[in-house]
Design an enzyme around this catalytic site. Sequence first.
Site, PDB file in Angstrom:
ATOM      1  N   VAL A 161       8.714  -2.187   5.721  1.00 43.11           N
ATOM      2  CA  VAL A 161       8.851  -0.755   5.463  1.00 43.11           C
ATOM      3  C   VAL A 161       9.304  -0.540   4.020  1.00 43.11           C
ATOM      4  O   VAL A 161      10.341  -1.064   3.597  1.00 43.11           O
ATOM      5  CB  VAL A 161       9.833  -0.097   6.446  1.00 43.11           C
ATOM      6  N   LYS A 162       8.497   0.220   3.296  1.00 46.67           N
ATOM      7  CA  LYS A 162       8.789   0.519   1.901  1.00 46.67           C
ATOM      8  C   LYS A 162       9.665   1.764   1.837  1.00 46.67           C
ATOM      9  O   LYS A 162       9.292   2.828   2.308  1.00 46.67           O
ATOM     10  CB  LYS A 162       7.475   0.738   1.143  1.00 46.67           C
ATOM     11  N   LEU A 163      10.851   1.606   1.222  1.00 44.85           N
ATOM     12  CA  LEU A 163      11.842   2.674   1.113  1.00 44.85           C
ATOM     13  C   LEU A 163      12.128   2.969  -0.357  1.00 44.85           C
ATOM     14  O   LEU A 163      12.153   2.049  -1.178  1.00 44.85           O
ATOM     15  CB  LEU A 163      13.154   2.256   1.785  1.00 44.85           C
ATOM     16  N   THR A 171       0.848  -1.184   0.000  1.00 42.32           N
ATOM     17  CA  THR A 171       0.000   0.000   0.000  1.00 42.32           C
ATOM     18  C   THR A 171       0.885   1.235   0.000  1.00 42.32           C
ATOM     19  O   THR A 171       2.108   1.134   0.085  1.00 42.32           O
ATOM     20  CB  THR A 171      -0.988  -0.020   1.190  1.00 42.32           C
ATOM     21  N   LEU A 221       4.327  -0.826   4.132  1.00 38.89           N
ATOM     22  CA  LEU A 221       3.906   0.546   4.455  1.00 38.89           C
ATOM     23  C   LEU A 221       5.039   1.479   4.070  1.00 38.89           C
ATOM     24  O   LEU A 221       6.195   1.250   4.433  1.00 38.89           O
ATOM     25  CB  LEU A 221       3.603   0.670   5.950  1.00 38.89           C
TER      26      LEU A 221
END
Length: 187
Positions: free
Chosen positions: A82-84, A27, A56
């Site tokens: 965790v999306k980086l 997302t 996220l």
Amino acid sequence: MKFFIDTADIDEIREAISMGMCDGVTTNPSLVAKTGKTFKQVIDEVVGLVDGPVSLEVTTTTYDEMMSQARELAGFGDNVVVKLPLTPAGLKACQTCFKEGIATNVTLCFSPSQALLAAKAGATYISPFVGRLDDVSTEGMKLIEDIVTIYDNYDFETQVLVASIRHPQHVVEAALMGAHVSTMPMK
């Protein structure tokens, strides 16, 4: 191959789960905003419903800010990834998250060399954007083939998460090439 649903719509996630088609969720803030609920409401609901990984996204661009957000997002649940962004600061944050045991999804990958950097930084997932490459007359699926080959050559643990999927054939081709995950909208 695992299927991740790219949404923040809880009804879509429930539907995908009921069909056995939801191994995880990706997302982003714009998808969360479309729900009309607060970020916390949506994320608590999604993280609580989905057994698999839930990506996220951080919304900042500096290393220190990314790490602050990464730690906060990781606190939403054990299944949070965790999306980086695939930037120098994002790679540095990826390496720190790796050392701290925070799972990461390094996103906005457009080349094999970027994917190699993300794997070296300790990314849990790499998200190559095949549809966006196709949109600019570049063969997006060739990128998947190259990344899978590189990762296999060196036994990288980073999983290839095919993103920006435009049609079902992208999913089939990714599966044939040995990609680990495809993320797509429910439709």
